[in-house]
Motif scaffolding. Structure first.
Motif, PDB file in Angstrom:
ATOM      1  N   SER A  77       0.732  -1.228   0.010  1.00 51.24           N
ATOM      2  CA  SER A  77      -0.070   0.126  -0.086  1.00 51.24           C
ATOM      3  C   SER A  77       0.992   1.080   0.112  1.00 51.24           C
ATOM      4  CB  SER A  77      -0.831  -0.063   1.184  1.00 51.24           C
ATOM      5  OG  SER A  77      -1.445   1.348   1.461  1.00 51.24           O
ATOM      6  N   PRO A  78       0.547   2.233  -0.524  1.00 56.58           N
ATOM      7  CA  PRO A  78       1.110   3.598  -0.363  1.00 56.58           C
ATOM      8  C   PRO A  78       1.235   4.232   0.753  1.00 56.58           C
ATOM      9  CG  PRO A  78      -0.742   3.943  -1.717  1.00 56.58           C
ATOM     10  CD  PRO A  78      -0.625   2.546  -1.566  1.00 56.58           C
ATOM     11  N   PHE A  79       0.267   3.760   1.811  1.00 58.03           N
ATOM     12  CA  PHE A  79       0.290   4.358   3.104  1.00 58.03           C
ATOM     13  C   PHE A  79       1.311   4.011   3.760  1.00 58.03           C
ATOM     14  CE2 PHE A  79      -0.751   3.383   7.657  1.00 58.03           C
ATOM     15  CZ  PHE A  79      -1.490   4.514   8.066  1.00 58.03           C
ATOM     16  N   ASP A  80       2.169   4.952   4.536  1.00 64.44           N
ATOM     17  CA  ASP A  80       3.414   4.956   5.109  1.00 64.44           C
ATOM     18  C   ASP A  80       3.371   5.498   6.431  1.00 64.44           C
ATOM     19  OD1 ASP A  80       6.037   4.119   6.128  1.00 64.44           O
ATOM     20  OD2 ASP A  80       6.628   4.278   3.721  1.00 64.44           O
ATOM     21  N   ILE A  81       3.177   4.769   7.796  1.00 66.02           N
ATOM     22  CA  ILE A  81       2.995   5.253   8.779  1.00 66.02           C
ATOM     23  C   ILE A  81       4.251   5.258   9.600  1.00 66.02           C
ATOM     24  CG2 ILE A  81       2.035   3.649  10.213  1.00 66.02           C
ATOM     25  CD1 ILE A  81       0.159   5.845  11.374  1.00 66.02           C
ATOM     26  N   ASP A  82       5.344   4.506   9.192  1.00 58.47           N
ATOM     27  CA  ASP A  82       6.554   4.180   9.575  1.00 58.47           C
ATOM     28  C   ASP A  82       7.353   5.200  10.134  1.00 58.47           C
ATOM     29  OD1 ASP A  82       8.706   1.788   9.536  1.00 58.47           O
ATOM     30  OD2 ASP A  82       9.679   3.770   8.803  1.00 58.47           O
ATOM     31  N   ALA A  83       8.034   5.010  11.422  1.00 58.21           N
ATOM     32  CA  ALA A  83       8.774   6.154  11.970  1.00 58.21           C
ATOM     33  C   ALA A  83       9.886   6.935  11.212  1.00 58.21           C
ATOM     34  CB  ALA A  83       9.063   5.599  13.283  1.00 58.21           C
TER      35      ALA A  83
END
Length: 514
Positions: free
Chosen positions: A271-277
């Motif tokens: 997914s293009p969603f990226d909540i990685d720190a």
């Protein structure tokens, strides 16, 4: 042109050398007025930042916000959002939860005091925070609540957006901030997710010592182990900033190309969603470095980089607000605070004006507790040289292989087979009529015929399990998974969205089709 550039470069080097020499001092003296102003600037700055980025959050994933798109701002904007959209301020009220624990239980408050406070709070949570809340409410205490084997979101941004308080109460004392971050940050994060909070806390702490954003960014990175991906990502941003000093978008492309692959957060895989720190910290550092101390440009870049684009400007707004102090935040941005500073943030008994004072008092106590001195009009801070925290790495050897869509209810039993070393089954427990009371479904989870857990799956959103079930570090090979619902009830359902499988080696999808 070269004749003009060389003297400028020499001046930059000389100024950097002066800054480093200046902050090798063992102590720094502040007037109490200046200390208060900087702490106030940190809290006000992060509130301004999250408000500015509010409506952009996760609407631009895998791309940046174009220059022609106007992001609104105006007088009283924060008050408007606090009244109309109070849940926007999770960046702030999560911070305040921990501030209130320190105020109530003291600096020696045990980990459980912090963990129980946010686990039992009435606000909703997401990602690593929600996974940790579920763990704590179901008997998995910190730090296991944040460990990646128990928390598929351990590398997510959560503690990174909550660590402001640790740095603001430890001016010039990044190691003391890291110690507090070790206690609180491992409630919900591990590895790179934890490093995001350690790094932010250190930047806040060092923002008291210098008005040079390069110093703050570079010096704070000394708290992070060089072997970690988090360190490597931020070091790359610093390197690319030097290579492309006038083109933040080129650095954005470099980050996207090298660091945007997700192996942890199930929502971000495939997914293009990226909540990685580390990726969102990269956007924070880009905002600071390319913003060059200009408040507007700093907020704009951190926001326009996309992804978690309310949290990232909140972080840069707070750090730069600490550097400048409240009194020097431009009036254009402070007018947005008009009418808001006496309003309590939802779910708390604290307003900005109250937290300004509370955090200032905490800083005075921290200065005294760390070999500094607090006088009638001045404080003397014993400056700490940043020290690296311990090395830890989550999701090591974990590589996404496939994502199988399901979109079906599990009424009694569901089974599937896969080849690999791990899986995550995504979905939720829910009810057909929102007027029904909440209910907790229970399901036995079998891996290769062996029961590995009985999953408790509340329909209540606040106490939900973020994923139905998961297992990592299985032996490489074929595996059979069975989910058995133990207590089905009319009007309630267990919905499976999809499952993700992992293997022990990376797959090149392009090469696989050649």
């Amino acid at each position: 042109m070269k004749k003009l550039l060389i003297p400028g470069l020499i001046m930059t080097v000389l100024m950097s050398a002066f800054t480093l020499k200046q902050h090798k001092k063992e102590t720094v003296t502040f007037t109490k007025e200046k200390l208060r102003d900087k702490i106030k600037g940190g809290w006000a700055g992060q509130t301004i930042g999250v408000s500015f980025g509010s409506y952009t959050e996760f609407r631009h994933n895998g791309t940046f916000i174009q220059d022609y798109q106007v992001i609104p701002w105006g007088e009283g904007y924060v008050k408007k959002l606090m009244l109309e959209w109070p849940d926007l301020y999770d960046d702030i009220y999560m911070d305040l939860t921990f501030v209130e624990v320190l105020d109530r239980a003291g600096f020696d408050a045990p980990v459980d005091s912090f963990a129980n406070a946010f686990a039992n709070a009435s606000y909703n949570l997401w990602h690593a925070n929600q996974a940790a809340r579920y763990n704590i409410l179901n008997g998995i205490k910190a730090p296991k609540s944040g460990h990646w084997l128990n928390n598929p979101h351990a590398d997510d941004i959560d503690y990174q957006i909550e660590a402001d308080f640790a740095g603001l109460m430890h001016p010039g004392m990044p190691n003391s901030a890291s110690t507090l971050s070790d206690k609180v940050g491992h409630i919900m994060n591990y590895g790179d997710g934890w490093y995001g909070g350690v790094y932010v806390g250190a930047m806040y702490s060092l923002a008291f010592l210098s008005d040079d954003v390069n110093y703050v960014v570079n010096e704070a990175l000394k708290t992070i182990p060089k072997e970690s991906d988090f360190y490597k990502c931020i070091a790359d941003v610093i390197k690319w900033h030097k290579k492309y000093p006038n083109d933040w978008k080129q650095t954005w492309y470099e980050v996207q190309k090298k660091w945007s692959e997700e192996a942890g957060c199930p929502e971000g895989i495939f997914s293009p969603f990226d909540i990685d720190a580390k990726v969102n910290s990269a956007y924070v550092v880009m905002g600071l470095l390319y913003g060059k101390g200009d408040y507007t440009r700093t907020l704009e870049i951190a926001t326009r980089s996309g992804q978690d684009s309310d949290c990232n400007p909140s972080t840069v707004g707070g750090i730069l607000g600490t550097i400048l102090g409240y009194s020097k935040i431009p009036d254009y941005w402070k007018k947005g605070l008009n009418g808001s500073e006496d309003l309590n943030f939802k779910y708390t008994n604290m307003s900005l004006n109250k937290v300004y004072e509370t955090s200032y008092q905490h800083a005075l106590k921290a200065i005294a507790a760390n070999n500094g001195k607090v006088g009638d009009a001045e404080v003397i801070i014993k400056v700490q040289k940043p020290e690296v925290v311990r090395l830890e790495k989550g999701f090591e050897g974990i590589y996404p292989v496939a994502k199988e869509p399901l979109n079906r209810n599990i009424d009694d039993v569901y089974e599937f087979d896969f080849e690999g070393t791990g899986f995550v089954l995504r979905g939720n427990a829910g009810k057909n009529d929102q007027n029904l009371d909440d209910y907790e479904l229970k399901a036995k989870v079998y891996v290769d015929g062996q029961i590995v857990e009985t999953a408790h799956l509340p329909t209540a959103y606040r106490t939900r399990r973020h994923e139905i079930c998961w297992r990592y570090q299985l032996a490489s090979g074929n595996h059979h998974i069975k989910i058995e619902v133990l207590n089905p009830k009319k009007g309630y359902y267990l919905r499976a969205w999809d499952y993700i499988t992992h293997g022990d080696k990376a797959i090149d999808g392009i090469m696989a089709h050649k």
